[in-house]
Write an enzyme that holds these catalytic residues in place. Structure first.
Site, PDB file in Angstrom:
ATOM      1  N   LYS A  98    -100.961  94.232  39.277  1.00  0.00           N
ATOM      2  CA  LYS A  98    -101.916  93.186  39.662  1.00  0.00           C
ATOM      3  C   LYS A  98    -103.194  93.356  38.850  1.00  0.00           C
ATOM      4  CE  LYS A  98    -104.294  90.092  41.987  1.00  0.00           C
ATOM      5  NZ  LYS A  98    -104.018  88.644  41.775  1.00  0.00           N
ATOM      6  N   ASN A 134    -109.310  81.291  40.135  1.00  0.00           N
ATOM      7  CA  ASN A 134    -109.610  81.203  41.568  1.00  0.00           C
ATOM      8  C   ASN A 134    -110.880  81.887  42.038  1.00  0.00           C
ATOM      9  OD1 ASN A 134    -107.206  79.807  41.824  1.00  0.00           O
ATOM     10  ND2 ASN A 134    -106.029  81.690  42.093  1.00  0.00           N
ATOM     11  N   CYS A 187    -108.128  83.929  35.267  1.00  0.00           N
ATOM     12  CA  CYS A 187    -108.011  83.750  36.723  1.00  0.00           C
ATOM     13  C   CYS A 187    -108.730  82.473  37.136  1.00  0.00           C
ATOM     14  CB  CYS A 187    -108.598  84.906  37.509  1.00  0.00           C
ATOM     15  SG  CYS A 187    -108.507  84.535  39.271  1.00  0.00           S
ATOM     16  N   SER A 189    -101.545  80.402  35.998  1.00  0.00           N
ATOM     17  CA  SER A 189    -101.314  79.169  36.767  1.00  0.00           C
ATOM     18  C   SER A 189    -102.133  78.008  36.209  1.00  0.00           C
ATOM     19  CB  SER A 189    -101.636  79.347  38.244  1.00  0.00           C
ATOM     20  OG  SER A 189    -102.320  80.490  38.508  1.00  0.00           O
TER      21      SER A 189
HETATM   22  O1  RRO Z   1    -105.777  86.584  42.250  1.00  0.00           O
HETATM   23  C1  RRO Z   1    -105.696  85.373  41.941  1.00  0.00           C
HETATM   24  O2  RRO Z   1    -106.179  84.463  42.620  1.00  0.00           O
HETATM   25  C2  RRO Z   1    -105.030  84.942  40.701  1.00  0.00           C
HETATM   26  C3  RRO Z   1    -105.261  85.513  39.476  1.00  0.00           C
HETATM   27 BR1  RRO Z   1    -106.358  86.995  39.227  1.00  0.00          BR
HETATM   28  C4  RRO Z   1    -104.656  84.951  38.330  1.00  0.00           C
HETATM   29  O3  RRO Z   1    -104.842  85.396  37.185  1.00  0.00           O
HETATM   30  N1  RRO Z   1    -103.846  83.875  38.503  1.00  0.00           N
HETATM   31  C5  RRO Z   1    -103.621  83.343  39.698  1.00  0.00           C
HETATM   32  O4  RRO Z   1    -102.872  82.354  39.802  1.00  0.00           O
HETATM   33  N2  RRO Z   1    -104.203  83.876  40.808  1.00  0.00           N
END
Ligand code: RRO
Length: 316
Positions: free
Chosen positions: A45, A136, A134, A199
């Site tokens: 992660k 989000n 990221c 994403s």
């Molecule tokens: O943790 C997240 O919300 C997240 C991350 Br770091 C990312 O790189 N891509 C995603 O879809 N969620």
């Protein structure tokens, strides 16, 4: 039989399938499940300097009709020292021959610098994947959409890392952006690969009956993954496959639910293929199933290894 092995950033994967960072890889027991599965490798992660609980729940939802998922996890992770310790005790000579990838997603350039320095100082055979995408974090735009800031970050981080590394990219939707991003990456000799795609940022999923957003953070806005992003993923894989030089590779991520989509990613140019939403929904058994399906497709088409069709998508 067919050979699903591949090499990336100086390491060999016995099977080109692995998890997408973020899925089944926050805790040691989840990473162990990946080691125990048929995946050819594993990526942790994305880590920040300090541990984070992430955004309020519900923060992940599968979408009806198995078209994909939405998430706004908000970077929940144990802090980079947890993954550094894991990388220190990881058995790089494990019987399955699986290498380890470590994802880093600092909240700032100084944070990324500090984490890269710590991994450099530990001098481990794991491969770093820097997450520039990221979608989000409330109030934080993605670095991957700010070409100048991304290049400035790479100018600091690439020399610190010193050895081959990868970057996780957001999807791009404009040819000019593929050109600009690739021109930047081609300036850095030790960028060994890019992972396409993270994403598709800031979708909104609504339940029509309750008239309510499916996830809680950010008024329901979150990153889209799964089958609905397949063609965007394939386009990004192929766009960078065509533009990157000096042996830089592409890892495909997005929309893999079966051997068929894994095959398409390789045809588009992927050297390895990550599975996110489908892993979340199905569990680590997905790797055995998708490997078998990919092998069956290759046998039916007369291919014995992935180099024979990698990047060979035909155009009209
Ligand atoms: O943790 C997240 O919300 C997240 C991350 Br770091 C990312 O790189 N891509 C995603 O879809 N969620």
């Amino acid at each position: 039989m067919v050979d699903l092995s591949t090499s990336i950033a100086g390491v060999t994967l016995p099977n080109l399938l692995l998890n997408a960072s973020g899925v089944n890889c926050r805790y040691e027991n989840e990473l162990q499940q990946l080691l125990d599965s048929s995946a050819g490798s594993l990526v942790t992660k994305s880590a920040t300097l300090s541990s984070r609980d992430g955004n309020p729940e519900p923060r992940y939802a599968p979408l009806a009709g198995q078209i994909g998922s939405i998430n706004s996890m908000g970077l929940p992770n144990q802090g980079y020292e947890y993954y550094l310790e894991y990388a220190k005790k990881f058995d790089y000579n494990n019987a399955a021959g699986k290498p380890l990838f470590i994802s880093l997603a600092g909240m700032s350039l100084p944070d990324n610098k500090a984490m890269c320095e710590a991994f450099r100082d530990a001098n481990l055979p794991c491969v770093l994947e820097i997450n520039f995408s990221c979608p989000n974090l409330p109030g934080k735009p993605q670095l991957g959409y700010d070409m100048e800031a991304m290049e400035a970050a790479l100018q600091v981080l690439a020399p610190i890392i010193g050895k081959p590394f990868g970057i996780k990219l957001p999807p791009y939707f404009d040819i000019a952006h593929f050109d600009q991003a690739a021109a930047i990456f081609n300036k850095f000799d030790n960028i060994a690969y890019v992972t396409c795609i993270n994403s598709v940022g800031n979708g909104l999923a609504i339940d029509w009956e309750s008239e309510t957003a499916l996830i809680k953070p950010k008024d329901g806005f979150g990153g889209l993954g799964g089958l609905m992003v397949l063609q965007t993923s394939l386009a990004n894989v192929n766009a960078f496959y065509r533009r990157l030089n000096n042996g830089k590779q592409v890892i495909g991520c997005g929309g893999v639910t079966s051997g068929k989509e894994a095959f398409l990613h390789i045809l588009a140019g992927a050297s390895a293929v990550q599975i996110g939403t489908q892993l979340q929904e199905e569990g680590t058994g997905v790797f055995e199933r998708v490997s078998k399906e990919l092998e069956e497709i290759m046998v039916a088409k007369g291919y014995t290894n992935v180099e024979e069709f990698r990047g060979k998508v035909k155009t009209l």
